[in-house]
Scaffold this active site. Sequence first.
Site, PDB file in Angstrom:
ATOM      1  N   GLU A  34       0.914  -1.003   0.016  1.00 52.78           N
ATOM      2  CA  GLU A  34       0.089  -0.014   0.044  1.00 52.78           C
ATOM      3  C   GLU A  34       0.794   1.022   0.171  1.00 52.78           C
ATOM      4  O   GLU A  34       1.828   1.466   0.817  1.00 52.78           O
ATOM      5  CB  GLU A  34      -0.785   0.043   1.143  1.00 52.78           C
ATOM      6  CG  GLU A  34      -1.374   1.117   1.551  1.00 52.78           C
ATOM      7  CD  GLU A  34      -2.513   1.931   0.623  1.00 52.78           C
ATOM      8  OE1 GLU A  34      -2.350   3.263   0.533  1.00 52.78           O
ATOM      9  OE2 GLU A  34      -2.979   1.077  -0.195  1.00 52.78           O
ATOM     10  N   GLN A  35       0.525   2.259  -0.773  1.00 53.10           N
ATOM     11  CA  GLN A  35       1.304   3.416  -1.121  1.00 53.10           C
ATOM     12  C   GLN A  35       1.272   4.347   0.236  1.00 53.10           C
ATOM     13  O   GLN A  35       2.078   4.963   0.670  1.00 53.10           O
ATOM     14  CB  GLN A  35       1.031   4.162  -2.188  1.00 53.10           C
ATOM     15  CG  GLN A  35      -0.227   4.634  -2.529  1.00 53.10           C
ATOM     16  CD  GLN A  35      -0.681   5.561  -3.529  1.00 53.10           C
ATOM     17  OE1 GLN A  35       0.188   5.779  -4.389  1.00 53.10           O
ATOM     18  NE2 GLN A  35      -1.742   6.023  -3.843  1.00 53.10           N
ATOM     19  N   ARG A 105     -16.277   4.241   6.693  1.00 54.26           N
ATOM     20  CA  ARG A 105     -15.063   3.747   5.881  1.00 54.26           C
ATOM     21  C   ARG A 105     -13.985   3.374   6.542  1.00 54.26           C
ATOM     22  O   ARG A 105     -13.305   2.312   6.329  1.00 54.26           O
ATOM     23  CB  ARG A 105     -14.895   4.775   4.583  1.00 54.26           C
ATOM     24  CG  ARG A 105     -14.076   3.858   3.717  1.00 54.26           C
ATOM     25  CD  ARG A 105     -13.790   4.747   2.348  1.00 54.26           C
ATOM     26  NE  ARG A 105     -15.098   4.639   1.409  1.00 54.26           N
ATOM     27  CZ  ARG A 105     -15.281   3.874   0.649  1.00 54.26           C
ATOM     28  NH1 ARG A 105     -14.347   3.197   0.027  1.00 54.26           N
ATOM     29  NH2 ARG A 105     -16.289   3.946  -0.145  1.00 54.26           N
ATOM     30  N   TYR A 211     -27.409   8.742   5.948  1.00 49.04           N
ATOM     31  CA  TYR A 211     -27.539   7.388   6.574  1.00 49.04           C
ATOM     32  C   TYR A 211     -26.674   7.406   7.925  1.00 49.04           C
ATOM     33  O   TYR A 211     -25.723   8.227   7.919  1.00 49.04           O
ATOM     34  CB  TYR A 211     -27.414   6.102   5.780  1.00 49.04           C
ATOM     35  CG  TYR A 211     -26.070   6.028   4.897  1.00 49.04           C
ATOM     36  CD1 TYR A 211     -24.973   5.684   5.575  1.00 49.04           C
ATOM     37  CD2 TYR A 211     -26.035   6.505   3.659  1.00 49.04           C
ATOM     38  CE1 TYR A 211     -23.875   5.590   4.850  1.00 49.04           C
ATOM     39  CE2 TYR A 211     -24.786   6.435   2.855  1.00 49.04           C
ATOM     40  CZ  TYR A 211     -23.636   5.779   3.544  1.00 49.04           C
ATOM     41  OH  TYR A 211     -22.723   5.701   2.761  1.00 49.04           O
ATOM     42  N   ASP A 289     -11.957  -0.794  -8.027  1.00 46.41           N
ATOM     43  CA  ASP A 289     -11.965   0.396  -9.276  1.00 46.41           C
ATOM     44  C   ASP A 289     -10.783   0.235 -10.036  1.00 46.41           C
ATOM     45  O   ASP A 289     -10.936   0.801 -11.160  1.00 46.41           O
ATOM     46  CB  ASP A 289     -11.832   1.853  -8.303  1.00 46.41           C
ATOM     47  CG  ASP A 289     -13.161   2.036  -7.600  1.00 46.41           C
ATOM     48  OD1 ASP A 289     -14.162   1.545  -7.882  1.00 46.41           O
ATOM     49  OD2 ASP A 289     -12.870   3.071  -6.570  1.00 46.41           O
TER      50      ASP A 289
END
Length: 395
Positions: A34-35, A105, A211, A289
């Site tokens: 992971e960067q 998230r 939400y 993505d």
Amino acid sequence: MPGSLHIVIVGGGIGGLTAALALRARGLDATVFEQAEVLREIGAGVSIHPNAARLLKRIGLDDRLRKIGSPISGITLRTSQGNAITTPAGPATPAFGDQGYNVHRADFLNLLFAALPKGTVALGHRCIQLGEDGDRVHLSFANGASADADVVIGADGIRSVVQRGIGLHSRPTSEGIMAYRGLIPAERLAWADDLKDPALWLGSGRSFLLYPVAGGRLINMVAFVPTDTESEESWSAPGDLKALALEYAGWDKPVRDTINSLDETFRWGIYDRAPLPYWSTSRITLMGDAAHPMVPHVGQGAGQSIEDAITLAVLLEGCTAVDVAGRLKLYEALRLARTSQVQALARAAGKLYRSEHENPSEKAARLREWMAQGKWVYEHDAEKAARDALSNSGH
């Protein structure tokens, strides 16, 4: 894990971390590069609908997901003036076989990260180049490090280096829509305790979604407005609260109250990409993505990444180096077809939400029709589909 394939995942977002968990659960050796120097996410909510929640449950995350999630039992739809739009139960309900959740998230990423053994994720590693050499893939990173792998999975997002590394160059397609995002402490909104499920206001050219996340302590806002300018794909570009308020002048009071309660907002350009002609080479493939970015109107960005992750894990379990190319092509065939359909559905949903039908009964009729047509998204079992495909292929 002697004798198993060594799999490198480029990208430590939801898809990449889920892939590492799913692969390791099946005895495969997976490392994530992971960067980012630290795992962090701009504050935002994400929906984990039944098609994804049932897969997370099978890799042992059900209890943890329940602890951080706000259960979804339906959706409340209103016009811009607050008139109720009556539809059947929303597509994210337990009627589809499993409970769906809205989560923060950052909480969800932390959950995935914590479930992995220490050392699985290498932070501060930005992939700058990769190439296949026979039965191996060599990767180079901006910090001078390098790695070799039997299989590489590109989970590195919409600007994927891995995608370019396998000869693909896709261009962004804008919806002509920009989103404002924000998080509001629930105590600032008098009616927040009553907000158990997503609430969506639909108006001409605009929609407004709220939400609960973080166990109801925060309310997530996503406000979709038209734009004729190029907007950042980043979630963290600062937005103008006054401009946001003007977009929703005259709308239902809860909408205006929410905007007035914000300390800050972020702008997010809404883009997807046309389906790619292929995802895989002999040793490298794409997911999330990097493979199929989609507009957010059916809440499937995370869900489709999770489906990708589980599909890859099923297909690579027990796989030898000789079998890799065939398994990756099988993955591509399964997932490219489904995600292309979900991309199209998400685009159609956005157009419907922002259509000119201000009459509640007319809008309700169209939404009922759309919900009936979209059930297949939430009913899908990606693990079963992968097992069936593997069995039918003779493996």
